[in-house]
Design a protein around this motif. Structure first.
Motif, PDB file in Angstrom:
ATOM      1  N   ASN A 106       0.827  -1.208   0.000  1.00 31.12           N
ATOM      2  CA  ASN A 106       0.000   0.000   0.000  1.00 31.12           C
ATOM      3  C   ASN A 106       0.860   1.257   0.000  1.00 31.12           C
ATOM      4  N   LEU A 110       0.834   4.126  -3.018  1.00 31.07           N
ATOM      5  CA  LEU A 110       0.541   5.538  -2.811  1.00 31.07           C
ATOM      6  C   LEU A 110       1.699   6.424  -3.251  1.00 31.07           C
ATOM      7  N   CYS A 127      -6.018   0.591  -2.217  1.00 30.28           N
ATOM      8  CA  CYS A 127      -5.136  -0.087  -1.264  1.00 30.28           C
ATOM      9  C   CYS A 127      -5.797  -1.354  -0.735  1.00 30.28           C
ATOM     10  N   GLN A 132      -4.300  -1.550   5.594  1.00 29.51           N
ATOM     11  CA  GLN A 132      -4.692  -0.181   5.945  1.00 29.51           C
ATOM     12  C   GLN A 132      -4.152   0.181   7.325  1.00 29.51           C
ATOM     13  N   LEU A 136      -1.536   6.189   6.609  1.00 29.91           N
ATOM     14  CA  LEU A 136      -1.399   5.934   5.177  1.00 29.91           C
ATOM     15  C   LEU A 136      -1.724   7.168   4.337  1.00 29.91           C
TER      16      LEU A 136
END
Length: 350
Positions: A106, A110, A127, A132, A136
């Motif tokens: 993730n 990003l 994601c 999570q 983030l």
């Protein structure tokens, strides 16, 4: 016997639960029915007759492949979090370790997206839900690995894995982002391997070979991908996880490999991975090396269920369900595109 009894008291219910979840994995007859479908609605109907039941019942027609993918992930995450929220230590920490790989993916997603000027609000839904965490959404403020650690990662479970990255002051361009991913995975896999060794018993017997294979898979993939780059040989070796069957001699030969044929010869001598290249090629009926890796992973994860009273079944179940999800999404994509020439290029589990 005392250790087994104590472990069964704390974790027996959860192991029984995950073995029950595993019994719902699709069989070859289920896949045969799915590949015969002509429309997504047909596929939805056949899934209703399996353990998935009314998975897509609340989604209005026409159902798109992305919706199927999202619902499959939601189902897996629901089963995983149900166990994680109720279990005791050290199983809770073991399950947390399983999520760290998704966190790394993730983060890289990003960073790559913001580098391409994609809005963070558009990227966050892509994601993986198992990866999570609260910080983030602030990733876009970081310009170097050191900033990423000091501003975002310092208070997360991934902080220890950044020790090899914080001294790197290079800007986060696409090449350095991929190097960052591999450094994080190297630290993560080595730490997870060490944790499983400390747990000992059947968990170590089952998990250490699985994680060793994952480490070797990453080393092989890094080697092949490096053929198109200007990375120095020593820099390539520094990206290899050192907890696989190829360590140490095989990795030293891998870093000096010049093409895929040389990689194949090395793998035949070290780690007993030469068979992975069988049937791999660029022809219409050939498999990719990634397919062969997935097949090997399925075999290892199926073996995990042959023994009892260990944590490996939780890891194995998640990996098997992920492969099942890829299979269903692949079949659905072929049906949606009305191109069924390679619809049977899935990887059956049973």
């Amino acid at each position: 016997r005392v250790a087994i009894t104590a472990g069964n008291i704390d974790n027996g219910y959860f192991e029984g639960l995950v073995r029950g979840f595993r019994s719902g994995i699709l069989r070859r007859t289920d896949y045969h029915n799915l590949v015969e479908c002509e429309t997504i609605d047909d596929l939805k109907l056949h899934l209703q007759g399996t353990d998935y039941g009314p998975l897509l019942a609340n989604d209005p027609a026409p159902i798109i492949v992305q919706t199927i993918d999202e619902r499959l992930k939601e189902r897996l995450v629901h089963e995983f979090t149900h166990i994680r929220n109720q279990c005791f230590q050290p199983l809770a920490l073991f399950l947390d370790y399983m999520t760290y790989g998704y966190m790394i993916d993730n983060i890289i997603l990003l960073i790559t997206g913001t580098l391409r000027n994609r809005p963070i609000a558009e990227l966050l839904p892509r994601c993986h839900p198992l990866g999570q965490f609260e910080e983030l959404s602030t990733i876009s403020i970081a310009q170097t690995p050191a900033e990423l650690f000091n501003c975002v990662m310092v208070d997360t479970p991934l902080a220890p894995f950044f020790s090899e990255c914080v001294s790197d002051e290079n800007d986060l361009d696409e090449m350095n982002i991929e190097i960052l991913r591999n450094k994080l995975y190297k630290a993560y896999l080595e730490d997870f391997y060490s944790f499983c060794e400390k747990l000992g018993g059947v968990t170590a017997e089952v998990m250490c070979p699985i994680l060793a294979f994952e480490a070797d898979r990453r080393a092989i993939t890094i080697t092949i991908n490096s053929f198109r780059t200007d990375l120095l040989k020593d820099d390539i070796e520094n990206l290899f996880p050192k907890c696989g069957r190829l360590y140490p001699e095989g990795l030293k030969f891998l870093k000096n490999a010049e093409d895929k044929d040389e990689v194949r010869r090395i793998l035949e001598r070290y780690g007993n991975y030469g068979h992975l290249f069988a049937g791999v090629g660029d022809g219409p009926n050939d498999k990719t090396l990634e397919d062969r890796f997935f097949e090997e992973e399925v075999k290892l994860c199926m073996l995990a269920f042959e023994q009892q009273f260990h944590f490996g079944v939780f890891y194995a179940f998640v990996k098997l369900k992920e492969q099942e999800n890829r299979n269903i999404v692949w079949i659905a994509e072929c049906i949606a595109q009305k191109n069924k020439a390679k619809i049977e290029s899935y990887i059956p589990i049973f």
